[in-house]
Scaffold this active site. Sequence first.
Site, short mmCIF file in Angstrom:
data_model
loop_
_atom_site.label_atom_id
_atom_site.label_comp_id
_atom_site.label_asym_id
_atom_site.label_seq_id
_atom_site.Cartn_x
_atom_site.Cartn_y
_atom_site.Cartn_z
N ALA A 190 -11.15 -20.81 13.82
CA ALA A 190 -9.75 -20.34 13.83
C ALA A 190 -9.14 -20.44 12.45
CB ALA A 190 -8.94 -21.13 14.85
N ALA A 237 -10.14 -15.62 9.12
CA ALA A 237 -10.86 -14.51 9.77
C ALA A 237 -10.79 -14.61 11.29
CB ALA A 237 -12.31 -14.49 9.30
N ASN A 288 -12.71 -23.82 18.10
CA ASN A 288 -12.43 -24.37 16.77
C ASN A 288 -12.55 -25.88 16.80
OD1 ASN A 288 -11.56 -23.58 14.03
ND2 ASN A 288 -9.86 -24.96 14.43
N VAL A 306 -19.04 -25.99 17.17
CA VAL A 306 -20.11 -25.01 17.44
C VAL A 306 -21.40 -25.57 16.86
CG1 VAL A 306 -20.93 -22.67 16.96
CG2 VAL A 306 -18.49 -23.08 17.33
N GLU A 350 -6.57 -24.45 -9.99
CA GLU A 350 -5.36 -24.63 -9.16
C GLU A 350 -5.16 -26.11 -8.85
OE1 GLU A 350 -5.23 -21.94 -5.72
OE2 GLU A 350 -4.01 -20.66 -7.01
N ASP A 388 -15.88 -16.16 5.11
CA ASP A 388 -16.80 -16.74 4.13
C ASP A 388 -18.27 -16.76 4.56
OD1 ASP A 388 -14.53 -17.16 2.58
OD2 ASP A 388 -15.22 -19.12 1.88
N GLN A 448 -7.98 -13.19 1.48
CA GLN A 448 -7.56 -11.78 1.56
C GLN A 448 -8.62 -10.91 2.23
OE1 GLN A 448 -6.85 -8.43 -1.70
NE2 GLN A 448 -6.15 -10.41 -2.39
N LYS A 459 2.90 -15.33 -6.07
CA LYS A 459 1.92 -16.18 -5.38
C LYS A 459 2.50 -16.70 -4.06
CE LYS A 459 -1.77 -18.88 -5.11
NZ LYS A 459 -3.15 -18.47 -5.18
C1 FAD Z 1 -8.38 -24.93 -2.67
C2 FAD Z 1 -8.69 -23.50 -2.34
C3 FAD Z 1 -7.85 -22.50 -2.81
C4 FAD Z 1 -8.09 -21.16 -2.47
N1 FAD Z 1 -7.23 -20.22 -2.91
C5 FAD Z 1 -7.38 -18.93 -2.52
C6 FAD Z 1 -6.40 -17.95 -2.87
O1 FAD Z 1 -5.45 -18.23 -3.61
N2 FAD Z 1 -6.56 -16.70 -2.40
C7 FAD Z 1 -7.60 -16.34 -1.57
O2 FAD Z 1 -7.65 -15.18 -1.13
N3 FAD Z 1 -8.56 -17.24 -1.24
C8 FAD Z 1 -8.48 -18.53 -1.67
N4 FAD Z 1 -9.42 -19.47 -1.31
C9 FAD Z 1 -10.57 -19.05 -0.49
C10 FAD Z 1 -10.17 -18.96 0.99
O3 FAD Z 1 -9.52 -20.13 1.37
C11 FAD Z 1 -11.39 -18.72 1.88
O4 FAD Z 1 -12.08 -17.59 1.40
C12 FAD Z 1 -10.94 -18.50 3.33
O5 FAD Z 1 -10.41 -19.70 3.85
C13 FAD Z 1 -12.09 -18.03 4.22
O6 FAD Z 1 -11.62 -17.82 5.52
P1 FAD Z 1 -12.53 -18.10 6.78
O7 FAD Z 1 -11.78 -17.67 7.98
O8 FAD Z 1 -13.89 -17.54 6.55
O9 FAD Z 1 -12.75 -19.68 6.79
P2 FAD Z 1 -11.69 -20.87 7.04
O10 FAD Z 1 -10.33 -20.43 6.73
O11 FAD Z 1 -12.25 -22.03 6.30
O12 FAD Z 1 -11.82 -21.14 8.61
C14 FAD Z 1 -12.99 -21.64 9.21
C15 FAD Z 1 -12.59 -22.34 10.51
O13 FAD Z 1 -13.78 -22.69 11.22
C16 FAD Z 1 -13.68 -24.04 11.67
N5 FAD Z 1 -15.05 -24.56 11.79
C17 FAD Z 1 -15.93 -24.78 10.79
N6 FAD Z 1 -17.11 -25.23 11.29
C18 FAD Z 1 -16.93 -25.31 12.63
C19 FAD Z 1 -17.81 -25.65 13.72
N7 FAD Z 1 -19.07 -26.03 13.54
N8 FAD Z 1 -17.30 -25.59 14.98
C20 FAD Z 1 -16.03 -25.20 15.21
N9 FAD Z 1 -15.18 -24.84 14.24
C21 FAD Z 1 -15.62 -24.89 12.96
C22 FAD Z 1 -12.85 -24.72 10.60
O14 FAD Z 1 -12.27 -25.91 11.11
C23 FAD Z 1 -11.83 -23.63 10.29
O15 FAD Z 1 -10.73 -23.69 11.19
C24 FAD Z 1 -9.21 -20.82 -1.66
C25 FAD Z 1 -10.08 -21.83 -1.20
C26 FAD Z 1 -9.82 -23.16 -1.53
C27 FAD Z 1 -10.74 -24.24 -1.02
#
Ligand code: FAD
Length: 406
Positions: A9, A12, A34, A78, A166, A301, A319, A379
């Site tokens: 959650a 994405a 999640n 998961v 940052e 990611d 984004q 920002k």
């Molecule tokens: C400090 C920092 C600053 C950043 N700044 C920027 C920015 O300015 N602009 C930008 O575009 N991007 C930025 N990023 C990158 C961005 O945060 C990531 O690319 C983005 O969070 C990816 O989204 P996601 O949905 O793939 O993963 P996430 O947002 O990390 O979500 C993954 C979810 O899965 C859950 N999860 C993980 N493993 C399990 C499991 N085994 N079972 C159940 N649940 C699980 C987690 O708890 C989480 O809720 C930054 C990253 C960091 C660390």
Amino acid sequence: MKDIVVLGAGYAGLKTVVELQKKLQGQVNITLVNLNSYHYETTSLHEVAAGNVPADKITFPIKDVINPQTTKLIIDRVVSVDPDKKTVQLAKHDPLTYDYCVLALGFVSETFGIKGAKENALPMTTVDQAKQIDQHIRNQMASYRSQADPKKLQIIICGGGFTGIELAGALADARPRYADLAGIQPNQVQISVVDASKRLLPMFNDQLAAYGLDIVQKLGIKIISEALIQEIQPNSVLYKKTGAADDAPLNKLDGNTIIWTTGVSGSPIVGQSGLPEKRGRVMASPHLTAPDHDDLYVAGDVAAVMPAGGKRPYPTTAQIALSMANYIAEDIKARTNGNQRPDAYQYHSMGTVASVGNTRAFGVAGGHAFKAYSASVLKKMIMNHSLLEIGGFKEFFKKGRFDLYH
Ligand SMILES: Cc1cc2nc3c(=O)[nH]c(=O)nc-3n(C[C@H](O)[C@H](O)[C@H](O)COP(=O)(O)OP(=O)(O)OC[C@H]3O[C@@H](n4cnc5c(N)ncnc54)[C@H](O)[C@@H]3O)c2cc1C
């Protein structure tokens, strides 16, 4: 009714659920899994790590955006996905079966096998880890009063990419608080960034990168570039300068706080599920599904998407994670309704803006360079926009960044 399982959650996963709830209400059963009961804005973890904002400012309860008539929320870990049997194994619940699954489990810290990094450096990829960094630094500062060891005032950031820079800016903002705790002057708190590259911030052109690094250095943050980290020992970083002779002694930088921001890889669940991957990322099909498994979407990611004619996948960002979620919801809607699927996924980046603390930033948006105050406002507007997209008006008004006049 089709069963749709969404794993994760974050940006994405939760955005996919929000969109599916709008597009297919009453037509599908959604199950969202999640680890925690809250969503967090990963892009603000560095602010929590520096103690500049409380963790609850960057989190909100997932149930706030869940429609219980369409979506069931399971808080669990998961363990793996079986793409052939179309099942998902969970740590504490019965396995789930799906018609479509969206794998959006985000990222983990990548140590590149560097000796001692896992044991002796602090990662910053979850809210708990960010809170641990904050607590650790505060402990170091407070204990300096009784034991004036200069290493307690040294904070070392390993990795000078977007996240490291940052974080350095956020820590610089926190110096007066640290100084109060330690009973010293703010400028006695030393912040260093160690990075292997010669030219930091490659996502920006030369002029903008130089501008950003100038802001950082004017804050008294030391940048050690062309430094190849060889080992992390308790309270020391050992590195070699690019071009140094093989037998040259390693450089040593001492500090009681070592934070690891050299990079991330996709969730290890990807590999544990037998999917073809590179550093936890699956090369996504034109419809953002896994190779040979058109019912398993990869988003955020854990997905690698190649730009048309490009050689390297797009960088993983919040984004692109949001944009993938919009596409996947549209694709699932078309398939559920028996309509033609949308054309292949395409990504149009809006730009990148990096903050250096709360009031300084720089970046590019819509093809224009932004600096100083305008960049900082931009920002905050970008962060507010993604919060609105996922959390709706309720979370936007509760958790948005409205301190625009500074
Ligand atoms: C400090 C920092 C600053 C950043 N700044 C920027 C920015 O300015 N602009 C930008 O575009 N991007 C930025 N990023 C990158 C961005 O945060 C990531 O690319 C983005 O969070 C990816 O989204 P996601 O949905 O793939 O993963 P996430 O947002 O990390 O979500 C993954 C979810 O899965 C859950 N999860 C993980 N493993 C399990 C499991 N085994 N079972 C159940 N649940 C699980 C987690 O708890 C989480 O809720 C930054 C990253 C960091 C660390």
